[in-house]
Design a protein around this motif. Structure first.
Motif, PDB file in Angstrom:
ATOM      1  N   GLU A 204      60.584  25.535   7.001  1.00 45.72           N
ATOM      2  CA  GLU A 204      61.044  26.828   6.491  1.00 45.72           C
ATOM      3  C   GLU A 204      60.361  27.881   7.367  1.00 45.72           C
ATOM      4  O   GLU A 204      59.130  27.974   7.361  1.00 45.72           O
ATOM      5  N   PRO A 205      61.095  28.682   8.129  1.00 47.19           N
ATOM      6  CA  PRO A 205      60.431  29.622   9.033  1.00 47.19           C
ATOM      7  C   PRO A 205      59.512  30.597   8.301  1.00 47.19           C
ATOM      8  O   PRO A 205      58.509  31.035   8.867  1.00 47.19           O
ATOM      9  N   ALA A 206      59.842  30.916   7.069  1.00 42.22           N
ATOM     10  CA  ALA A 206      58.938  31.641   6.180  1.00 42.22           C
ATOM     11  C   ALA A 206      59.062  30.960   4.824  1.00 42.22           C
ATOM     12  O   ALA A 206      60.008  31.222   4.078  1.00 42.22           O
ATOM     13  N   PRO A 207      58.163  30.039   4.506  1.00 42.20           N
ATOM     14  CA  PRO A 207      58.316  29.230   3.295  1.00 42.20           C
ATOM     15  C   PRO A 207      58.454  30.080   2.030  1.00 42.20           C
ATOM     16  O   PRO A 207      57.784  31.098   1.871  1.00 42.20           O
ATOM     17  N   GLY A 208      59.314  29.614   1.133  1.00 45.94           N
ATOM     18  CA  GLY A 208      59.515  30.296  -0.135  1.00 45.94           C
ATOM     19  C   GLY A 208      59.248  29.411  -1.326  1.00 45.94           C
ATOM     20  O   GLY A 208      59.569  29.781  -2.452  1.00 45.94           O
ATOM     21  N   ASN A 209      58.673  28.235  -1.093  1.00 48.17           N
ATOM     22  CA  ASN A 209      58.463  27.299  -2.178  1.00 48.17           C
ATOM     23  C   ASN A 209      57.005  26.941  -2.399  1.00 48.17           C
ATOM     24  O   ASN A 209      56.692  25.962  -3.067  1.00 48.17           O
ATOM     25  N   MET A 210      56.098  27.714  -1.795  1.00 46.44           N
ATOM     26  CA  MET A 210      54.695  27.732  -2.214  1.00 46.44           C
ATOM     27  C   MET A 210      54.360  29.196  -2.515  1.00 46.44           C
ATOM     28  O   MET A 210      53.255  29.664  -2.299  1.00 46.44           O
ATOM     29  N   GLY A 211      55.363  29.887  -3.046  1.00 44.83           N
ATOM     30  CA  GLY A 211      55.389  31.320  -2.970  1.00 44.83           C
ATOM     31  C   GLY A 211      55.812  31.683  -1.557  1.00 44.83           C
ATOM     32  O   GLY A 211      56.092  30.824  -0.717  1.00 44.83           O
ATOM     33  N   LEU A 212      55.882  32.954  -1.278  1.00 45.21           N
ATOM     34  CA  LEU A 212      56.278  33.416   0.047  1.00 45.21           C
ATOM     35  C   LEU A 212      55.069  33.391   0.982  1.00 45.21           C
ATOM     36  O   LEU A 212      54.063  34.048   0.726  1.00 45.21           O
ATOM     37  N   VAL A 213      55.190  32.621   2.056  1.00 42.63           N
ATOM     38  CA  VAL A 213      54.145  32.555   3.079  1.00 42.63           C
ATOM     39  C   VAL A 213      54.766  32.939   4.409  1.00 42.63           C
ATOM     40  O   VAL A 213      55.852  32.463   4.756  1.00 42.63           O
ATOM     41  N   LEU A 214      54.093  33.794   5.147  1.00 38.59           N
ATOM     42  CA  LEU A 214      54.648  34.301   6.403  1.00 38.59           C
ATOM     43  C   LEU A 214      54.075  33.532   7.587  1.00 38.59           C
ATOM     44  O   LEU A 214      52.905  33.125   7.575  1.00 38.59           O
ATOM     45  N   PRO A 215      54.872  33.327   8.626  1.00 40.08           N
ATOM     46  CA  PRO A 215      54.357  32.641   9.814  1.00 40.08           C
ATOM     47  C   PRO A 215      53.357  33.518  10.557  1.00 40.08           C
ATOM     48  O   PRO A 215      53.573  34.725  10.729  1.00 40.08           O
ATOM     49  N   ARG A 216      52.258  32.919  10.992  1.00 40.15           N
ATOM     50  CA  ARG A 216      51.312  33.657  11.825  1.00 40.15           C
ATOM     51  C   ARG A 216      51.960  33.985  13.167  1.00 40.15           C
ATOM     52  O   ARG A 216      52.837  33.251  13.642  1.00 40.15           O
ATOM     53  N   PRO A 217      51.532  35.067  13.800  1.00 37.36           N
ATOM     54  CA  PRO A 217      52.069  35.386  15.132  1.00 37.36           C
ATOM     55  C   PRO A 217      51.919  34.192  16.080  1.00 37.36           C
ATOM     56  O   PRO A 217      50.836  33.611  16.191  1.00 37.36           O
ATOM     57  N   GLY A 218      52.996  33.818  16.721  1.00 34.96           N
ATOM     58  CA  GLY A 218      52.975  32.720  17.672  1.00 34.96           C
ATOM     59  C   GLY A 218      53.238  31.347  17.088  1.00 34.96           C
ATOM     60  O   GLY A 218      53.448  30.388  17.839  1.00 34.96           O
ATOM     61  N   PHE A 219      53.242  31.216  15.755  1.00 35.25           N
ATOM     62  CA  PHE A 219      53.406  29.891  15.150  1.00 35.25           C
ATOM     63  C   PHE A 219      54.802  29.321  15.412  1.00 35.25           C
ATOM     64  O   PHE A 219      54.943  28.189  15.895  1.00 35.25           O
ATOM     65  N   LEU A 220      55.839  30.081  15.099  1.00 36.75           N
ATOM     66  CA  LEU A 220      57.198  29.587  15.315  1.00 36.75           C
ATOM     67  C   LEU A 220      57.474  29.383  16.801  1.00 36.75           C
ATOM     68  O   LEU A 220      58.137  28.406  17.192  1.00 36.75           O
ATOM     69  N   GLU A 221      56.946  30.288  17.617  1.00 41.50           N
ATOM     70  CA  GLU A 221      57.094  30.127  19.065  1.00 41.50           C
ATOM     71  C   GLU A 221      56.410  28.843  19.537  1.00 41.50           C
ATOM     72  O   GLU A 221      56.909  28.154  20.449  1.00 41.50           O
ATOM     73  N   GLY A 222      55.291  28.512  18.914  1.00 47.15           N
ATOM     74  CA  GLY A 222      54.578  27.285  19.252  1.00 47.15           C
ATOM     75  C   GLY A 222      55.384  26.041  18.896  1.00 47.15           C
ATOM     76  O   GLY A 222      55.370  25.045  19.640  1.00 47.15           O
ATOM     77  N   LEU A 223      56.082  26.086  17.772  1.00 46.04           N
ATOM     78  CA  LEU A 223      56.951  24.964  17.401  1.00 46.04           C
ATOM     79  C   LEU A 223      58.049  24.776  18.438  1.00 46.04           C
ATOM     80  O   LEU A 223      58.350  23.636  18.849  1.00 46.04           O
ATOM     81  N   ARG A 224      58.619  25.896  18.863  1.00 41.02           N
ATOM     82  CA  ARG A 224      59.685  25.833  19.854  1.00 41.02           C
ATOM     83  C   ARG A 224      59.171  25.216  21.162  1.00 41.02           C
ATOM     84  O   ARG A 224      59.840  24.373  21.778  1.00 41.02           O
ATOM     85  N   ALA A 225      57.995  25.637  21.566  1.00 45.55           N
ATOM     86  CA  ALA A 225      57.430  25.145  22.827  1.00 45.55           C
ATOM     87  C   ALA A 225      57.131  23.648  22.757  1.00 45.55           C
ATOM     88  O   ALA A 225      57.382  22.907  23.718  1.00 45.55           O
ATOM     89  N   LEU A 226      56.593  23.173  21.628  1.00 46.71           N
ATOM     90  CA  LEU A 226      56.296  21.760  21.486  1.00 46.71           C
ATOM     91  C   LEU A 226      57.572  20.917  21.512  1.00 46.71           C
ATOM     92  O   LEU A 226      57.615  19.851  22.140  1.00 46.71           O
ATOM     93  N   CYS A 227      58.605  21.392  20.831  1.00 45.38           N
ATOM     94  CA  CYS A 227      59.864  20.649  20.837  1.00 45.38           C
ATOM     95  C   CYS A 227      60.463  20.608  22.240  1.00 45.38           C
ATOM     96  O   CYS A 227      61.003  19.575  22.665  1.00 45.38           O
TER      97      CYS A 227
END
Length: 422
Positions: A204-227
């Protein structure tokens, strides 16, 4: 005894727990569920005739509000023509085109009937495309109740002490690797060990099922780079965020393109629907084009397609920025009121969603979400419901506003908050 209580007692003799989805039982907030008779705009009305300002909004999809007249009429017109054909209909082509035009990373899309069906199908497709078995998910991210995703769970079973549901064979979760959300270093370590066998990351790019949690700067970009580095498929589960974070979903807001995207909720405007889509070369692995099988008799249901298409067309006319500003200001004031009563509050907010956590600890993952005081949330839930404000029946959820919420609705909610005894 209220009619809701009477119905609940009867339901428990006919339906396990009296509900068709566990969270609806309201056990986490020490309450009985309300049975809803009707809804309109920002309001729901229970079978006893009590009206509530709704911040659940059917768990997210009612961004235009309940029973929006344009969406309602589109569904009625479609129903008049027939409720199901088991064959292609024009609306599914039109809705597919709308999704592909709005979601940056979606080149082709297939309709299904729920978010769970979308995520399980996307995982099968990723495995078929890569020829690998392992999948990475994040603790606290919820991707429906398919067996591979119950290695760890989000809101539906977050309060159950086991890590997965009974009835799930060990073999079904043996290929699911669970990492803390927002922990890019842990993910890099995992990929260094197992990357050549990992078919996909689902998040979930911004999870909504542990309450709303926001991605830290660079986290989603890091997932993209690893893939990209390891040849794995990046799946964004946008069942909640799709078309709510922006018209382009979370991927449009954050500027990170996944390989596959799962959708639901808003694309059906309250009707049962899901979808998954993404890169053309991956999607064309699906039968009848390719060797990955997935099917569904009611997929592309004409009523759901017509409602979803009308919903997206109406959303394209709305001022998302204005709603975000109103929602953010309201959430800040609500948090301040609760803090004034001596309760520590962390507020996470984005777009038209927010969560209050009752803890001194900033919430960035499931472990920090667990520090929120559930007893405080239970007290707030009960008292707000008595004052005509309907909140989620578990603290590990988002509160949602809509384009139908008025200043009067927000003022009523803040007044109810000021009356809280905590």
């Amino acid at each position: 005894m209220t009619l809701s209580s009477t119905l609940y007692a009867k339901a428990q003799t006919l339906i396990p727990g009296g509900v068709n989805s566990p969270i609806r039982a309201c056990r986490a907030v020490e309450s009985e569920p309300l049975f809803i008779a009707r809804a309109h705009g920002s309001k729901i009305v229970d079978v006893d005739g009590r009206e509530y300002v709704d911040y659940v909004m059917s768990w997210g999809p009612m961004l235009l509000g309940h029973a929006h007249p344009v969406v309602h009429q589109a569904a009625k017109d479609a129903l008049d023509a027939g409720s199901s054909f088991g064959a292609p209909c024009p609306a599914e082509v039109d809705l597919a085109q709308a999704i592909c035009e709005l979601m940056p990373a979606v080149e082709m899309v297939r309709m299904v009937n729920s978010g769970t069906e979308a995520t399980m199908s996307a995982l099968r497709l990723a495995r078929g495309f890569t020829g690998r078995d392992l999948v990475v998910k994040f603790d606290g991210c919820y991707h429906g109740h398919a067996d591979p995703f119950l290695a760890a769970a989000g809101s539906g079973v977050a309060l159950i002490p086991t890590s997965f549901s009974q009835g799930v064979p060990k073999a079904c979760v043996a290929d699911t690797l669970v990492v803390p959300y927002n922990d890019l270093d842990a993910l890099k370590t995992l990929f260094a060990e197992k990357g050549k066998d990992i078919a996909a990351i689902i998040v979930e790019p911004a999870p909504g099922n542990m309450g709303l949690v926001l991605p830290r700067p660079g986290f989603l970009e890091g997932l993209r780079a690893l893939c990209d580095q390891y040849g794995s498929v990046l799946i964004f589960d946008e069942v909640i965020t799709g078309f709510r974070w922006s018209l382009g979903g979370a991927q449009g807001r954050y500027g990170v393109r996944p390989d596959l995207t799962t959708l639901g909720k808003i694309i059906g405007a309250g009707f049962p629907v899901g979808a998954y889509g993404g890169r053309r070369d991956i999607m064309e692995k699906l039968s009848p084009c390719g060797p990955v099988f997935q099917a569904g008799t009611l997929s592309g249901n004409p009523v759901a397609m017509a409602a979803g298409l009308a919903n997206l067309r109406e959303l394209a006319k709305q001022d998302y920025a204005a709603l975000e500003a109103r929602t953010g200001a309201f959430a800040e004031e609500l948090a301040a009121i609760v803090r004034s009563k001596g309760v520590p509050v962390q507020l996470n907010k984005v777009a038209s969603a927010f969560t209050l956590y009752f803890t001194e600890t900033p919430v960035t993952d499931m472990d920090s979400a667990r520090t929120s005081d559930a007893k405080v949330y239970t007290a707030i839930y009960k008292q707000m419901r008595e004052q005509g404000v309907y909140l989620a029946s578990l603290g590990y959820e988002c509160a949602f506003t809509s384009f139908a919420h008025t200043e009067e609705d927000l003022a009523k909610t803040l007044a109810a908050a000021r009356a809280l005894k905590l």
